[in-house]
Design a protein around this motif. Structure first.
Motif, short mmCIF file in Angstrom:
data_model
loop_
_atom_site.label_atom_id
_atom_site.label_comp_id
_atom_site.label_asym_id
_atom_site.label_seq_id
_atom_site.Cartn_x
_atom_site.Cartn_y
_atom_site.Cartn_z
N LEU A 115 24.08 61.43 40.72
CA LEU A 115 24.57 60.21 40.72
C LEU A 115 25.95 60.26 41.64
CD1 LEU A 115 24.74 59.85 36.76
CD2 LEU A 115 23.39 58.81 38.39
N VAL A 116 25.93 59.17 42.50
CA VAL A 116 27.07 59.19 43.67
C VAL A 116 27.75 57.73 43.03
CG1 VAL A 116 27.65 59.17 46.07
CG2 VAL A 116 25.35 59.93 45.22
N GLU A 117 29.06 58.25 42.67
CA GLU A 117 30.02 57.38 42.46
C GLU A 117 30.76 56.44 43.39
OE1 GLU A 117 32.24 59.13 39.22
OE2 GLU A 117 30.30 59.15 37.88
N ALA A 118 31.60 55.24 42.81
CA ALA A 118 32.51 54.78 44.01
C ALA A 118 33.29 55.79 44.58
CB ALA A 118 33.45 53.65 43.43
N GLY A 119 33.58 55.74 46.10
CA GLY A 119 34.25 56.63 46.62
C GLY A 119 33.82 57.91 47.09
N GLU A 120 32.69 58.25 46.75
CA GLU A 120 32.01 59.43 47.07
C GLU A 120 30.85 59.03 48.11
OE1 GLU A 120 32.11 61.96 42.67
OE2 GLU A 120 30.16 60.67 43.30
N ALA A 121 30.39 60.10 48.78
CA ALA A 121 29.36 59.85 49.91
C ALA A 121 28.14 61.01 49.44
CB ALA A 121 29.93 60.04 51.07
N ALA A 122 27.04 60.52 50.21
CA ALA A 122 25.82 61.42 50.28
C ALA A 122 25.23 61.42 51.53
CB ALA A 122 24.81 60.94 49.05
N GLU A 123 24.80 62.56 52.04
CA GLU A 123 24.08 62.81 53.23
C GLU A 123 22.88 63.66 53.16
OE1 GLU A 123 23.57 64.66 57.42
OE2 GLU A 123 25.04 65.87 55.90
N PHE A 124 21.62 63.41 53.67
CA PHE A 124 20.53 64.24 53.27
C PHE A 124 19.43 64.15 54.62
CE2 PHE A 124 20.30 60.27 50.92
CZ PHE A 124 19.14 59.47 51.36
N SER A 125 18.74 64.94 54.35
CA SER A 125 17.31 64.91 55.11
C SER A 125 16.49 64.16 54.63
CB SER A 125 16.93 66.41 55.57
OG SER A 125 15.50 66.04 55.88
#
Length: 104
Positions: A63-73
């Protein structure tokens, strides 16, 4: 526009190395089932502007919430969608990501 997803392109032409910047409003949950998870060469990156995004990465759920980031292959089977209501993200996609996530 895919059902449950509205996209605004923020870059007119592909930037350096062919990346595209887009704002996406997600109104539906992430698709379920192993057939729903896609793979393609490259990497995806997004930051959540509002709401919460459910990111499915293989057998993991993040779970990625407001203000957070995700990066993935993107060679990891993946899908994403809204969690408990609409969410908006800004994403940077390479050419393969653009073809996969921005085409109807």
């Amino acid at each position: 526009m895919a059902r449950g997803r509205t996209t605004w392109l923020l870059s007119r032409e592909a930037g350096p190395h062919g990346v595209t910047v887009a704002r996406i409003r997600l109104a539906k949950p992430a698709p379920r089932g192993t057939d729903a998870l896609g793979v393609h060469p490259g990497r995806d990156w997004f930051t959540v502007l509002s709401g919460t995004v459910e990111l499915l990465l293989g057998e993991r759920t993040v779970l990625v919430e407001a203000g957070e980031a995700a990066e993935f292959s993107t060679m990891i089977p993946h899908a994403f969608g809204a969690h408990d209501g609409p969410a908006e993200i800004i994403c940077i996609l390479d050419q393969e990501g653009q073809r996969t996530h921005l085409q109807p």
